[in-house]
Design a protein around this motif. Structure first.
Motif, short mmCIF file in Angstrom:
data_model
loop_
_atom_site.label_atom_id
_atom_site.label_comp_id
_atom_site.label_asym_id
_atom_site.label_seq_id
_atom_site.Cartn_x
_atom_site.Cartn_y
_atom_site.Cartn_z
N ALA A 1 0.83 -1.21 0.00
CA ALA A 1 0.00 0.00 0.00
C ALA A 1 0.86 1.25 0.00
CB ALA A 1 -0.93 0.00 1.21
N TRP A 2 1.91 1.25 0.79
CA TRP A 2 2.83 2.38 0.89
C TRP A 2 3.50 2.66 -0.46
CZ3 TRP A 2 8.47 1.59 2.09
CH2 TRP A 2 9.15 2.80 2.27
N GLU A 3 4.10 1.63 -1.05
CA GLU A 3 4.79 1.80 -2.33
C GLU A 3 3.83 2.16 -3.47
OE1 GLU A 3 7.16 -1.76 -2.77
OE2 GLU A 3 8.75 -0.92 -1.51
N ARG A 4 2.63 1.59 -3.43
CA ARG A 4 1.64 1.91 -4.46
C ARG A 4 1.25 3.39 -4.39
NH1 ARG A 4 -1.56 -2.07 -3.69
NH2 ARG A 4 -2.75 -1.10 -2.02
N CYS A 5 1.05 3.90 -3.19
CA CYS A 5 0.69 5.31 -3.01
C CYS A 5 1.82 6.22 -3.50
CB CYS A 5 0.38 5.59 -1.54
SG CYS A 5 -0.24 7.26 -1.25
N ILE A 6 3.05 5.88 -3.18
CA ILE A 6 4.21 6.67 -3.62
C ILE A 6 4.27 6.69 -5.15
CG2 ILE A 6 6.74 6.71 -3.70
CD1 ILE A 6 6.64 5.55 -0.80
N LYS A 7 4.11 5.51 -5.75
CA LYS A 7 4.19 5.42 -7.21
C LYS A 7 3.04 6.14 -7.89
CE LYS A 7 4.71 2.12 -10.96
NZ LYS A 7 4.76 0.72 -11.35
N GLN A 8 1.82 5.90 -7.43
CA GLN A 8 0.64 6.51 -8.06
C GLN A 8 0.66 8.04 -7.99
OE1 GLN A 8 -2.63 4.63 -6.00
NE2 GLN A 8 -2.76 2.97 -7.49
#
Length: 187
Positions: free
Chosen positions: A106-113
């Motif tokens: 969830a953390w990495e997805r938010c950073i990427k998005q």
């Protein structure tokens, strides 16, 4: 009955306006005060390949942005913190995101998005229960932002991104001088 309803409505509106006008008085009163030395910590990038300490960033202004992908107020502020990064990162201000996510995905997805391409850190532990950094920085609400000066001292601790923006805008001359010194050293 109408008078009671009107009174409750006016009271609710007054309390809501008070909360909206000064969230710092409610949520930031325990934050580290200006002039306090910022507690040092070591961060690693997402793949943990290399580590950076806060003290290694001395000599430049640093924004610490405490957030989490599950936090609605944090998600609402992401475009604003991104705009501050785009403006002031180019002027030598280092941004560090400190997430209280427990899910790496969830953390990495938010950073990427959200193209949050500044330093990001998470212990992947529960906020207020397992993390040391929230205790060191007295984080009782997120998002919370700190501005640290080149000597490692707190300039501002706030939960209001507009206060951070105003403070950064007030640093135009010190930032210009820091950039000039940096350019002289690299030439």
């Amino acid at each position: 009955m109408k008078k009671i309803f009107l009174f409750v409505l006016v009271l609710f509106a007054s309390v809501s306006n008070l909360m909206a006008e000064d969230a710092d008085s409610l949520y930031a009163r325990d934050l580290l005060k200006p002039g306090t030395e910022a507690p040092d910590f070591v961060i690693s990038n997402k793949d943990k390949a290399h580590k950076i300490s806060l003290s290694s960033l001395r000599g430049q202004y640093v924004v610490l942005d405490f957030w989490a992908s599950w936090c609605p107020d944090c998600r609402k502020d992401i475009p604003k913190i991104k705009a501050l990064h785009d403006t002031f990162g180019a002027k030598g201000v280092q941004f560090v995101g400190i997430s209280f996510d427990t899910s790496r995905e969830a953390w990495e997805r938010c950073i990427k998005q959200n193209s949050m391409d500044w330093l990001q850190f998470s212990e992947l532990k529960k906020w207020k229960k397992e993390t040391k950094i929230d205790r060191d920085y007295h984080i009782n609400w997120i998002p919370t932002m700190y501005l640290i000066d080149p000597d490692g001292d707190v300039v501002l601790g706030t939960v209001e991104i507009e206060k951070l923006k105003t403070t950064l805008e007030g640093l135009r001359e010190p930032l210009r001088q820091l950039m000039m010194r940096k350019n002289c050293l690299t030439e």
